[in-house]
Enzyme design. Structure first.
Site, PDB file in Angstrom:
ATOM      1  N   LEU A   4       0.827  -1.203   0.000  1.00 53.78           N
ATOM      2  CA  LEU A   4       0.000   0.000   0.000  1.00 53.78           C
ATOM      3  C   LEU A   4       0.861   1.253   0.000  1.00 53.78           C
ATOM      4  O   LEU A   4       0.563   2.231  -0.684  1.00 53.78           O
ATOM      5  CB  LEU A   4      -0.925  -0.007   1.221  1.00 53.78           C
ATOM      6  CG  LEU A   4      -1.953   1.115   1.330  1.00 53.78           C
ATOM      7  CD1 LEU A   4      -2.956   1.035   0.179  1.00 53.78           C
ATOM      8  CD2 LEU A   4      -2.687   1.027   2.671  1.00 53.78           C
ATOM      9  N   ALA A   5       1.923   1.229   0.778  1.00 48.99           N
ATOM     10  CA  ALA A   5       2.808   2.397   0.870  1.00 48.99           C
ATOM     11  C   ALA A   5       4.184   1.941   1.353  1.00 48.99           C
ATOM     12  O   ALA A   5       4.313   0.956   2.088  1.00 48.99           O
ATOM     13  CB  ALA A   5       2.237   3.431   1.829  1.00 48.99           C
ATOM     14  N   LYS A   6       5.187   2.683   0.931  1.00 49.15           N
ATOM     15  CA  LYS A   6       6.561   2.378   1.331  1.00 49.15           C
ATOM     16  C   LYS A   6       7.229   3.663   1.768  1.00 49.15           C
ATOM     17  O   LYS A   6       7.398   4.587   0.978  1.00 49.15           O
ATOM     18  CB  LYS A   6       7.323   1.753   0.158  1.00 49.15           C
ATOM     19  CG  LYS A   6       8.702   1.245   0.505  1.00 49.15           C
ATOM     20  CD  LYS A   6       9.317   0.510  -0.683  1.00 49.15           C
ATOM     21  CE  LYS A   6      10.674  -0.077  -0.315  1.00 49.15           C
ATOM     22  NZ  LYS A   6      11.266  -0.824  -1.472  1.00 49.15           N
ATOM     23  N   GLY A   7       7.567   3.732   3.053  1.00 51.00           N
ATOM     24  CA  GLY A   7       8.190   4.924   3.598  1.00 51.00           C
ATOM     25  C   GLY A   7       9.607   4.658   4.039  1.00 51.00           C
ATOM     26  O   GLY A   7      10.135   3.553   3.885  1.00 51.00           O
ATOM     27  N   ALA A   8      10.227   5.696   4.606  1.00 49.52           N
ATOM     28  CA  ALA A   8      11.601   5.569   5.057  1.00 49.52           C
ATOM     29  C   ALA A   8      11.721   4.610   6.236  1.00 49.52           C
ATOM     30  O   ALA A   8      12.732   3.922   6.400  1.00 49.52           O
ATOM     31  CB  ALA A   8      12.144   6.942   5.457  1.00 49.52           C
ATOM     32  N   ALA A  10       8.973   2.305   7.320  1.00 53.91           N
ATOM     33  CA  ALA A  10       8.188   1.074   7.289  1.00 53.91           C
ATOM     34  C   ALA A  10       7.520   0.869   5.933  1.00 53.91           C
ATOM     35  O   ALA A  10       7.373   1.800   5.143  1.00 53.91           O
ATOM     36  CB  ALA A  10       7.123   1.112   8.389  1.00 53.91           C
ATOM     37  N   ILE A  12       3.893  -0.697   4.272  1.00 58.53           N
ATOM     38  CA  ILE A  12       2.508  -0.949   4.635  1.00 58.53           C
ATOM     39  C   ILE A  12       1.882  -1.849   3.577  1.00 58.53           C
ATOM     40  O   ILE A  12       1.945  -1.543   2.378  1.00 58.53           O
ATOM     41  CB  ILE A  12       1.700   0.361   4.723  1.00 58.53           C
ATOM     42  CG1 ILE A  12       2.435   1.413   5.574  1.00 58.53           C
ATOM     43  CG2 ILE A  12       0.301   0.093   5.264  1.00 58.53           C
ATOM     44  CD1 ILE A  12       2.564   1.070   7.026  1.00 58.53           C
ATOM     45  N   ASP A 117       2.716  13.146  13.382  1.00 58.33           N
ATOM     46  CA  ASP A 117       2.635  13.374  11.936  1.00 58.33           C
ATOM     47  C   ASP A 117       1.196  13.708  11.544  1.00 58.33           C
ATOM     48  O   ASP A 117       0.506  12.896  10.932  1.00 58.33           O
ATOM     49  CB  ASP A 117       3.128  12.148  11.162  1.00 58.33           C
ATOM     50  CG  ASP A 117       3.251  12.402   9.665  1.00 58.33           C
ATOM     51  OD1 ASP A 117       3.118  13.573   9.252  1.00 58.33           O
ATOM     52  OD2 ASP A 117       3.474  11.441   8.916  1.00 58.33           O
TER      53      ASP A 117
END
Length: 209
Positions: A4-8, A10, A12, A117
């Protein structure tokens, strides 16, 4: 399992959890960190996030239900919250929700909980109720004073910087938020507002340089 999402910090994923659509948050190991230190950081942040969500829930702030979490693997499995996020709501002219956001943020701050955040995409309207997600950068503080007020101000400034993007409507949108925030924080709201003004003034000065 769908990314779903890729951050610095984690990744998801949307997963199936015994027939329920759920969200899996995984703090991946960082190869550039010492393995022992990396493990401790990911473990601590996972526990911290679940604690923050639990505290918000006890305050009456809706958060995703946590189905399962494993600090050793730095994994949290939680409810998939479906709905329109605050950015979508504002773009559709549904500005009144900002007052409710102010009330809920004030409720968290009054209890010493910092979200960490407050981007509009981390606030979702689901089933007629605002739900706050992603407490990974949050923290809990006790007591009251200038240092705590500064932390609250930094928390709020994340949201205000997003509201700046609405041009001539920005001041009106911020006023709706502050109206709700003052309702919850009473006289302490003025202290936080002063700290927000200082942060934003110093930020503008830095940009000019």
């Amino acid at each position: 399992m769908r990314l779903l999402a890729k951050g610095a910090e984690a990744e998801i994923y949307v997963v199936d959890w015994f027939g329920l659509q759920a969200v899996l948050k995984w703090r991946k190991p960082k190869a550039y960190r010492d393995p022992t230190l990396d493990y401790q950081i990911r473990r601590r942040r996972t526990i911290n996030e679940v604690r923050n969500m639990h505290m918000a829930h006890t305050l009456g702030v809706r958060v995703p239900a946590v189905y399962f979490f494993d600090p050793e693997r730095a994994v949290i499995l939680m409810e998939y919250v479906e709905g329109k996020n605050l950015r979508d709501l504002l773009n559709a002219g549904r500005y009144h929700y900002l007052r409710a956001v102010g009330v809920l943020v004030g409720r968290m701050h009054k209890a010493g909980l910092i979200h960490g955040d407050l981007a509009p995409t981390n606030i979702i309207l689901a089933g007629g109720e605002l739900c706050f997600i992603d407490f990974g950068l949050g923290e809990q503080r006790k007591g009251w004073g200038k240092k705590v007020a500064v932390l609250y101000a930094r928390d709020i400034n994340v949201l205000l910087r997003n509201l700046d993007l609405y041009g001539e409507r920005a001041d009106f949108l911020k006023s709706l938020f502050w109206e709700g925030y003052r309702e919850e924080m009473s006289e302490k709201a003025a202290v936080v507002e002063r700290e927000v003004a200082r942060i934003r003034a110093s930020g503008r000065y830095a940009e000019r340089l």
